[in-house]
Write a protein that holds these residues in place. Structure first.
Motif, PDB file in Angstrom:
ATOM      1  N   ASP A 252       0.816  -1.208   0.000  1.00  0.00           N
ATOM      2  CA  ASP A 252       0.000   0.000   0.000  1.00  0.00           C
ATOM      3  C   ASP A 252       0.852   1.261   0.000  1.00  0.00           C
ATOM      4  OD1 ASP A 252      -2.229  -1.570  -0.013  1.00  0.00           O
ATOM      5  OD2 ASP A 252      -2.718  -1.258   2.100  1.00  0.00           O
ATOM      6  N   THR A 253       2.027   1.224   0.602  1.00  0.00           N
ATOM      7  CA  THR A 253       2.874   2.411   0.616  1.00  0.00           C
ATOM      8  C   THR A 253       3.582   2.613  -0.710  1.00  0.00           C
ATOM      9  OG1 THR A 253       4.765   1.216   1.528  1.00  0.00           O
ATOM     10  CG2 THR A 253       3.275   2.292   3.108  1.00  0.00           C
ATOM     11  N   CYS A 254       3.526   1.648  -1.614  1.00  0.00           N
ATOM     12  CA  CYS A 254       4.180   1.763  -2.914  1.00  0.00           C
ATOM     13  C   CYS A 254       3.210   2.140  -4.033  1.00  0.00           C
ATOM     14  CB  CYS A 254       4.884   0.451  -3.276  1.00  0.00           C
ATOM     15  SG  CYS A 254       6.261   0.086  -2.207  1.00  0.00           S
ATOM     16  N   LEU A 255       1.968   2.408  -3.695  1.00  0.00           N
ATOM     17  CA  LEU A 255       1.007   2.787  -4.714  1.00  0.00           C
ATOM     18  C   LEU A 255       1.347   4.157  -5.280  1.00  0.00           C
ATOM     19  CD1 LEU A 255      -2.286   1.626  -2.990  1.00  0.00           C
ATOM     20  CD2 LEU A 255      -1.033   0.480  -4.821  1.00  0.00           C
ATOM     21  N   PRO A 256       1.116   4.375  -6.572  1.00  0.00           N
ATOM     22  CA  PRO A 256       1.433   5.665  -7.181  1.00  0.00           C
ATOM     23  C   PRO A 256       0.682   6.815  -6.520  1.00  0.00           C
ATOM     24  CG  PRO A 256       0.857   4.047  -8.856  1.00  0.00           C
ATOM     25  CD  PRO A 256       0.564   3.436  -7.524  1.00  0.00           C
ATOM     26  N   SER A 257       1.343   7.946  -6.409  1.00  0.00           N
ATOM     27  CA  SER A 257       0.727   9.130  -5.828  1.00  0.00           C
ATOM     28  C   SER A 257       1.294  10.361  -6.505  1.00  0.00           C
ATOM     29  CB  SER A 257       1.013   9.191  -4.330  1.00  0.00           C
ATOM     30  OG  SER A 257       0.575  10.416  -3.805  1.00  0.00           O
ATOM     31  N   ARG A 258       0.450  11.296  -6.815  1.00  0.00           N
ATOM     32  CA  ARG A 258       0.929  12.574  -7.340  1.00  0.00           C
ATOM     33  C   ARG A 258       1.201  13.545  -6.212  1.00  0.00           C
ATOM     34  NH1 ARG A 258      -2.212  13.547 -12.977  1.00  0.00           N
ATOM     35  NH2 ARG A 258      -1.920  11.440 -13.709  1.00  0.00           N
ATOM     36  N   THR A 259       0.860  13.145  -5.006  1.00  0.00           N
ATOM     37  CA  THR A 259       1.014  14.008  -3.842  1.00  0.00           C
ATOM     38  C   THR A 259       2.401  13.855  -3.241  1.00  0.00           C
ATOM     39  OG1 THR A 259      -1.327  13.730  -3.353  1.00  0.00           O
ATOM     40  CG2 THR A 259       0.055  14.569  -1.584  1.00  0.00           C
ATOM     41  N   TRP A 260       3.074  14.961  -3.075  1.00  0.00           N
ATOM     42  CA  TRP A 260       4.365  14.971  -2.399  1.00  0.00           C
ATOM     43  C   TRP A 260       4.104  15.073  -0.903  1.00  0.00           C
ATOM     44  CZ3 TRP A 260       8.977  14.409  -4.883  1.00  0.00           C
ATOM     45  CH2 TRP A 260       8.986  14.555  -6.262  1.00  0.00           C
ATOM     46  N   PHE A 261       4.924  14.398  -0.107  1.00  0.00           N
ATOM     47  CA  PHE A 261       4.800  14.525   1.343  1.00  0.00           C
ATOM     48  C   PHE A 261       6.174  14.773   1.931  1.00  0.00           C
ATOM     49  CE2 PHE A 261       5.186  10.058   0.292  1.00  0.00           C
ATOM     50  CZ  PHE A 261       6.152   9.586   1.161  1.00  0.00           C
TER      51      PHE A 261
ATOM     52  N   SER B 132       9.164  14.713   4.894  1.00  0.00           N
ATOM     53  CA  SER B 132       9.728  13.765   5.833  1.00  0.00           C
ATOM     54  C   SER B 132       9.027  13.880   7.180  1.00  0.00           C
ATOM     55  CB  SER B 132      11.224  14.057   6.005  1.00  0.00           C
ATOM     56  OG  SER B 132      11.735  13.393   7.134  1.00  0.00           O
ATOM     57  N   SER B 133       8.848  12.763   7.850  1.00  0.00           N
ATOM     58  CA  SER B 133       8.229  12.784   9.175  1.00  0.00           C
ATOM     59  C   SER B 133       9.120  13.482  10.195  1.00  0.00           C
ATOM     60  CB  SER B 133       7.918  11.361   9.634  1.00  0.00           C
ATOM     61  OG  SER B 133       9.107  10.606   9.710  1.00  0.00           O
ATOM     62  N   TYR B 134      10.386  13.701   9.868  1.00  0.00           N
ATOM     63  CA  TYR B 134      11.302  14.406  10.756  1.00  0.00           C
ATOM     64  C   TYR B 134      11.230  15.915  10.576  1.00  0.00           C
ATOM     65  CZ  TYR B 134      13.369   9.939  11.918  1.00  0.00           C
ATOM     66  OH  TYR B 134      13.560   8.670  12.362  1.00  0.00           O
ATOM     67  N   SER B 135      10.447  16.391   9.644  1.00  0.00           N
ATOM     68  CA  SER B 135      10.323  17.817   9.384  1.00  0.00           C
ATOM     69  C   SER B 135       9.211  18.408  10.233  1.00  0.00           C
ATOM     70  CB  SER B 135       9.988  18.073   7.908  1.00  0.00           C
ATOM     71  OG  SER B 135      10.987  17.554   7.090  1.00  0.00           O
TER      72      SER B 135
ATOM     73  N   SER C 101      14.713  22.758   6.294  1.00  0.00           N
ATOM     74  CA  SER C 101      15.676  21.810   5.743  1.00  0.00           C
ATOM     75  C   SER C 101      15.033  20.443   5.618  1.00  0.00           C
ATOM     76  CB  SER C 101      16.900  21.713   6.653  1.00  0.00           C
ATOM     77  OG  SER C 101      17.460  22.972   6.867  1.00  0.00           O
ATOM     78  N   CYS C 102      14.225  20.264   4.601  1.00  0.00           N
ATOM     79  CA  CYS C 102      13.569  18.964   4.495  1.00  0.00           C
ATOM     80  C   CYS C 102      13.444  18.540   3.041  1.00  0.00           C
ATOM     81  CB  CYS C 102      12.197  18.983   5.162  1.00  0.00           C
ATOM     82  SG  CYS C 102      11.068  20.168   4.481  1.00  0.00           S
ATOM     83  N   VAL C 103      13.146  17.298   2.884  1.00  0.00           N
ATOM     84  CA  VAL C 103      12.914  16.735   1.563  1.00  0.00           C
ATOM     85  C   VAL C 103      11.459  16.315   1.472  1.00  0.00           C
ATOM     86  CG1 VAL C 103      15.281  15.952   1.266  1.00  0.00           C
ATOM     87  CG2 VAL C 103      13.603  14.414   2.267  1.00  0.00           C
ATOM     88  N   GLU C 104      10.990  16.172   0.243  1.00  0.00           N
ATOM     89  CA  GLU C 104       9.655  15.668  -0.005  1.00  0.00           C
ATOM     90  C   GLU C 104       9.784  14.411  -0.858  1.00  0.00           C
ATOM     91  OE1 GLU C 104       6.802  19.526  -0.083  1.00  0.00           O
ATOM     92  OE2 GLU C 104       8.064  19.241  -1.845  1.00  0.00           O
ATOM     93  N   ALA C 105       8.824  13.527  -0.725  1.00  0.00           N
ATOM     94  CA  ALA C 105       8.839  12.271  -1.476  1.00  0.00           C
ATOM     95  C   ALA C 105       7.460  12.007  -2.037  1.00  0.00           C
ATOM     96  CB  ALA C 105       9.261  11.132  -0.564  1.00  0.00           C
TER      97      ALA C 105
ATOM     98  N   ARG D 268      12.660  15.152  -3.674  1.00  0.00           N
ATOM     99  CA  ARG D 268      13.039  16.503  -4.089  1.00  0.00           C
ATOM    100  C   ARG D 268      13.258  17.381  -2.871  1.00  0.00           C
ATOM    101  NH1 ARG D 268       7.323  19.046  -6.360  1.00  0.00           N
ATOM    102  NH2 ARG D 268       6.328  19.225  -4.321  1.00  0.00           N
ATOM    103  N   ASP D 269      13.921  18.506  -3.092  1.00  0.00           N
ATOM    104  CA  ASP D 269      14.153  19.515  -2.063  1.00  0.00           C
ATOM    105  C   ASP D 269      12.878  20.338  -1.918  1.00  0.00           C
ATOM    106  OD1 ASP D 269      14.927  21.697  -0.510  1.00  0.00           O
ATOM    107  OD2 ASP D 269      16.766  22.056  -1.628  1.00  0.00           O
ATOM    108  N   SER D 270      12.348  20.414  -0.719  1.00  0.00           N
ATOM    109  CA  SER D 270      11.086  21.128  -0.521  1.00  0.00           C
ATOM    110  C   SER D 270      11.216  22.625  -0.777  1.00  0.00           C
ATOM    111  CB  SER D 270      10.547  20.892   0.894  1.00  0.00           C
ATOM    112  OG  SER D 270      11.445  21.410   1.845  1.00  0.00           O
ATOM    113  N   LYS D 271      12.427  23.156  -0.676  1.00  0.00           N
ATOM    114  CA  LYS D 271      12.636  24.585  -0.934  1.00  0.00           C
ATOM    115  C   LYS D 271      12.728  24.882  -2.425  1.00  0.00           C
ATOM    116  CE  LYS D 271      16.347  24.832   1.585  1.00  0.00           C
ATOM    117  NZ  LYS D 271      16.534  23.462   1.963  1.00  0.00           N
ATOM    118  N   ASP D 272      12.899  23.858  -3.251  1.00  0.00           N
ATOM    119  CA  ASP D 272      13.038  24.040  -4.695  1.00  0.00           C
ATOM    120  C   ASP D 272      12.197  22.987  -5.422  1.00  0.00           C
ATOM    121  OD1 ASP D 272      13.888  24.847  -7.189  1.00  0.00           O
ATOM    122  OD2 ASP D 272      15.868  23.918  -7.021  1.00  0.00           O
ATOM    123  N   PRO D 273      10.874  23.067  -5.301  1.00  0.00           N
ATOM    124  CA  PRO D 273      10.025  22.013  -5.860  1.00  0.00           C
ATOM    125  C   PRO D 273      10.079  21.898  -7.381  1.00  0.00           C
ATOM    126  CG  PRO D 273       8.700  23.827  -5.032  1.00  0.00           C
ATOM    127  CD  PRO D 273      10.110  24.090  -4.622  1.00  0.00           C
ATOM    128  N   GLU D 274      10.533  22.918  -8.067  1.00  0.00           N
ATOM    129  CA  GLU D 274      10.648  22.860  -9.527  1.00  0.00           C
ATOM    130  C   GLU D 274      12.049  22.421  -9.969  1.00  0.00           C
ATOM    131  OE1 GLU D 274       7.968  23.201 -11.408  1.00  0.00           O
ATOM    132  OE2 GLU D 274       6.872  23.537  -9.548  1.00  0.00           O
TER     133      GLU D 274
END
Length: 67
Positions: free
Chosen positions: A7-16, A18-21, A27-31, A41-47
């Motif tokens: 279930d955690t590997c299902l495709p998603s267009r939604t970025w989330f 890190s739980s540590y953020s 200073s965080c990443v999104e997945a 990706r870097d959350s500060k530079d989503p493009e």
């Protein structure tokens, strides 16, 4: 593969983030799950650039974090 892992590997267009953020942490990443792996990706530079991992590489990375 367990249902939870599948279930955690299902495709998603939604970025989330890190739980540590926290809400004020700049200073965080999104997945996002792609169906064949994970994009990061870097959350500060989503493009900006992103890293793509296939499911095997991502699994290996997570297993090494837990050791």
């Amino acid at each position: 593969m367990t249902r939870e892992a599948r279930d955690t590997c299902l495709p998603s267009r939604t970025w989330f983030k890190s739980s540590y953020s926290g809400p004020n942490n700049n200073s965080c990443v999104e997945a996002r799950m792609t169906g064949v792996g994970v994009d990061i990706r870097d959350s500060k530079d989503p493009e900006g650039a992103l890293l793509s991992f296939d499911s095997g590489a991502w699994r290996d990375f997570l297993l090494r974090l837990n050791h």
